[in-house]
Design a protein around this motif. Structure first.
Motif, short mmCIF file in Angstrom:
data_model
loop_
_atom_site.label_atom_id
_atom_site.label_comp_id
_atom_site.label_asym_id
_atom_site.label_seq_id
_atom_site.Cartn_x
_atom_site.Cartn_y
_atom_site.Cartn_z
N HIS A 5 -8.24 99.15 -26.90
CA HIS A 5 -7.85 100.46 -26.56
C HIS A 5 -9.04 101.42 -26.42
N HIS A 6 -9.82 101.47 -27.46
CA HIS A 6 -10.88 102.45 -27.71
C HIS A 6 -12.06 102.15 -26.57
N GLN A 7 -12.36 100.81 -26.28
CA GLN A 7 -13.33 100.48 -25.19
C GLN A 7 -12.71 100.85 -23.60
N LYS A 8 -11.28 100.93 -23.43
CA LYS A 8 -11.03 101.14 -22.35
C LYS A 8 -11.15 102.79 -22.19
N LYS A 9 -10.84 103.61 -23.29
CA LYS A 9 -10.73 105.01 -23.41
C LYS A 9 -12.40 105.56 -23.18
N TYR A 10 -13.34 104.73 -23.67
CA TYR A 10 -14.65 105.26 -23.55
C TYR A 10 -15.09 104.94 -22.15
N LYS A 11 -14.65 104.01 -21.66
CA LYS A 11 -15.11 103.61 -20.24
C LYS A 11 -14.50 104.47 -19.05
N MET A 12 -13.22 104.91 -19.36
CA MET A 12 -12.73 106.16 -18.59
C MET A 12 -13.28 107.35 -18.92
N ILE A 13 -13.87 107.92 -19.91
CA ILE A 13 -14.61 109.14 -20.17
C ILE A 13 -15.85 108.81 -19.63
#
Length: 231
Positions: A5-13
């Motif tokens: 979840h954190h990886q996806k969030k950072y990729k979106m950012i």
């Protein structure tokens, strides 16, 4: 699952970082050209200023700004901190700093991945060494930012140093502890919603510098010390 979840969030950012900074670069290109011409033929004929800062994982990188001070300013006067009516700031540079336009070249740092649009403000190495070690450990986990909670709260940092006999001592003993604590608060509460809140509030305080909306939007940040409340 949490790590994913954190990886996806950072990729979106990172995607938002790239898109917003690319659009900003296109929009501000005419302004950049005008400022570059003025800086070239005024002051000390310097256009850009590269300053070593601490980034993700504690790695150092070169932060890009428009030149606003005399050459070698980090080695004279109050050195790495700027005091009220600092004599090292050039006339046109004073306008650039007040309007925050001097920060715009950092769009290149965002495109390059050195920084995010939102994050803890990257500090010069000597200043960063005065951050509490436990705070450094947390801040090193994320990319620093063009703007952030600390940048908003301390947008006019120089005014807190007025009439201080030793500005650097006050900075280390009072400003750094609180600034680092709110930056840590951001890391612990980082989200896409928070990302856009910070962007909105950055623009808001530039337009309405005396607004109290910041305290309402970020109501759960660490309690402000007296020097901030009684500013």
């Amino acid at each position: 699952m949490k790590a994913l979840h954190h990886q996806k969030k950072y990729k979106m950012i990172r995607i938002f970082d790239f898109l917003i900074s690319f659009i900003a670069l296109v929009v501000f290109s005419p302004l950049f050209l005008i400022i570059m011409v003025i800086l070239k033929f005024s002051g000390e004929n310097e256009i850009f200023y590269y300053q070593k800062r601490v980034g993700k994982d504690g790695k150092e990188f070169g932060l890009l700004k428009f030149a606003t001070m005399v050459k070698n300013s980090s080695k004279i006067g109050s050195k790495e901190i700027t005091v009220p009516n600092d004599p090292r700031v050039l006339p046109f540079g004073r306008f650039l700093r007040k309007s925050k336009i001097n920060e715009l070249p950092q769009i290149w740092n965002v495109l390059n991945g050195d920084i995010s649009i939102v994050g803890p403000r990257p500090m010069v190495p000597n200043t960063y060494r005065n951050y509490p070690k436990d705070h450094q450990k947390i801040l090193n986990k994320v990319c620093p930012g063009l703007t952030g909670i600390g940048s908003i709260i301390f947008r006019d940092e120089e005014k807190f140093l007025i009439d201080k006999d030793d500005p650097m001592k006050f900075y280390i003993n009072h400003i750094i502890p609180y600034k680092s604590s709110v930056e840590v608060w951001y890391v612990n509460n980082k989200s896409i919603l928070m990302y856009f809140k910070v962007i909105f509030m950055t623009a808001w305080v530039i337009i309405f510098p005396n607004s109290l909306l910041v305290d309402k939007v970020f109501s759960s940040i660490p309690k402000k010390p007296d020097f901030l409340i009684n500013k």
